[in-house]
Enzyme design. Structure first.
Site, PDB file in Angstrom:
ATOM      1  N   ASP A  58       0.857  -1.192   0.000  1.00 32.05           N
ATOM      2  CA  ASP A  58       0.000   0.000   0.000  1.00 32.05           C
ATOM      3  C   ASP A  58       0.892   1.240   0.000  1.00 32.05           C
ATOM      4  O   ASP A  58       1.695   1.425   0.927  1.00 32.05           O
ATOM      5  CB  ASP A  58      -0.904   0.027   1.237  1.00 32.05           C
ATOM      6  CG  ASP A  58      -1.979  -1.063   1.214  1.00 32.05           C
ATOM      7  OD1 ASP A  58      -1.844  -2.008   0.421  1.00 32.05           O
ATOM      8  OD2 ASP A  58      -2.929  -0.963   2.006  1.00 32.05           O
ATOM      9  N   LYS A  62      -7.447   3.002  -2.772  1.00 30.51           N
ATOM     10  CA  LYS A  62      -7.766   2.955  -1.342  1.00 30.51           C
ATOM     11  C   LYS A  62      -8.063   4.376  -0.871  1.00 30.51           C
ATOM     12  O   LYS A  62      -7.438   5.338  -1.323  1.00 30.51           O
ATOM     13  CB  LYS A  62      -6.578   2.344  -0.598  1.00 30.51           C
ATOM     14  CG  LYS A  62      -6.638   2.367   0.912  1.00 30.51           C
ATOM     15  CD  LYS A  62      -5.379   1.707   1.473  1.00 30.51           C
ATOM     16  CE  LYS A  62      -5.237   1.911   2.972  1.00 30.51           C
ATOM     17  NZ  LYS A  62      -3.993   1.298   3.511  1.00 30.51           N
ATOM     18  N   LYS A  95     -10.606  -0.338  -1.672  1.00 29.00           N
ATOM     19  CA  LYS A  95     -10.338  -0.538  -0.245  1.00 29.00           C
ATOM     20  C   LYS A  95     -10.724   0.708   0.535  1.00 29.00           C
ATOM     21  O   LYS A  95     -10.261   1.810   0.228  1.00 29.00           O
ATOM     22  CB  LYS A  95      -8.866  -0.872  -0.004  1.00 29.00           C
ATOM     23  CG  LYS A  95      -8.504  -1.051   1.485  1.00 29.00           C
ATOM     24  CD  LYS A  95      -7.057  -1.488   1.648  1.00 29.00           C
ATOM     25  CE  LYS A  95      -6.642  -1.529   3.107  1.00 29.00           C
ATOM     26  NZ  LYS A  95      -5.239  -1.984   3.297  1.00 29.00           N
TER      27      LYS A  95
END
Length: 292
Positions: free
Chosen positions: A138, A201, A237
């Site tokens: 990430d 995300k 996400k």
């Protein structure tokens, strides 16, 4: 207009705030349809169980990982979490201690949470994390470059980090609390996907406001549009402040209504959280459970 600006300009995802609010209200009316144990199980199986503390250590992360091992033995009737998410220097600790098949090793890397460091440092961080066992990485989209309209360098950086990550999933954190407006969230979503992100995300949960249903709505609309144009499925996400079962169901409902059932699996839907797993488990058990 360069190719990146052109990609943003071609989008037809609505960004008028009144339209966005009205559409979200319609979607969230269906939340009650998903308030049931089967959905709780799906959400539990889509959680990136996260520890990102200044006090994290090899011992604490190893113990955190072993709780995931223990879960499979103590609650075999429920799915395990999708991943364990830690700082990049703990990838090997998780990889060494994790015994459960199907749980990924996820790290935050590349100058998390600000994305402010040398690009060479970001590349080295991602490379070392993957070499140490990370299945997922990430990273944070460089908001400074985005604000300057420097889309080419922004996208080139993400592309290089994806190349460095190789087969590991690359999740690009947009930090929607900093972007604020639907128009900017749309642009950041498009740029990240155009740069080979496997997931987009919402937030780091560290500096700005965390996940919001408004950001989730825009991001999922962009994912759908991108899929219709490219044929490539990008995951979504939600992260940052998603704690309760009811909050998680809202994000599940948004993904279901916009992207459909195909996205409701850990390959394409995640929630990054620390306390949510216990709350979902409590909802399933009908009593307070503090397992993790």
């Amino acid at each position: 207009m360069d190719r990146y600006q052109d990609a943003v300009a071609r989008s037809r995802v609505a960004v008028d705030e009144n339209i966005v609010k009205a559409e979200i209200a319609k979607i969230l009316e269906k939340t009650s349809e998903n308030d049931n144990p089967e959905v709780y199980k799906k959400i539990l199986g889509s959680i990136d169980l996260t520890t990102l503390s200044t006090e994290d250590s090899e011992l604490s992360v190893a113990a955190f990982t072993r709780r995931v091992n223990d879960f499979e033995n103590e609650f075999p009737q429920y799915p395990h979490v999708a991943a364990i998410c830690v700082y990049s220097n703990f990838a090997e600790v998780v990889d060494t201690n994790l015994d459960v098949e199907g749980v990924d090793v996820c790290v935050v890397a590349a100058g998390f949470p600000s994305s402010q460091t040398f690009q060479a440092v970001k590349v080295a961080d991602v490379a070392m994390a993957v070499a140490s066992g990370a299945d997922e990485v990430d990273i944070v989209l460089n908001i400074g470059m985005f604000n300057d309209g420097n889309y080419e360098d922004l996208c080139d950086e993400i592309i290089e980090l994806k190349h460095t990550a190789k087969d590991a999933r690359l999740k690009v954190i947009l930090e929607t609390g900093a972007l604020k407006t639907p128009e900017r969230i749309r642009a950041a979503s498009i740029l990240a996907m155009y740069s080979d992100a496997d997931f987009i995300k919402t937030s780091t949960g560290k500096i700005y406001e965390g996940a919001s249903v408004e950001a989730a709505y825009i991001m999922c609309r962009c994912i759908k549009e991108y899929y219709e144009v490219s044929g490539r499925k990008v995951g979504f996400k939600a992260a940052g402040g998603v704690r309760t079962t009811q909050e998680a169901i809202q994000y599940y409902t948004i993904v279901k209504e916009i992207l459909g059932e195909d996205w409701l699996n850990p390959d394409l839907f995640r929630i990054g959280a620390s306390s949510l797993a216990n709350n979902i488990l409590s909802s399933l058990e009908g009593k307070s459970v503090k397992f993790f």
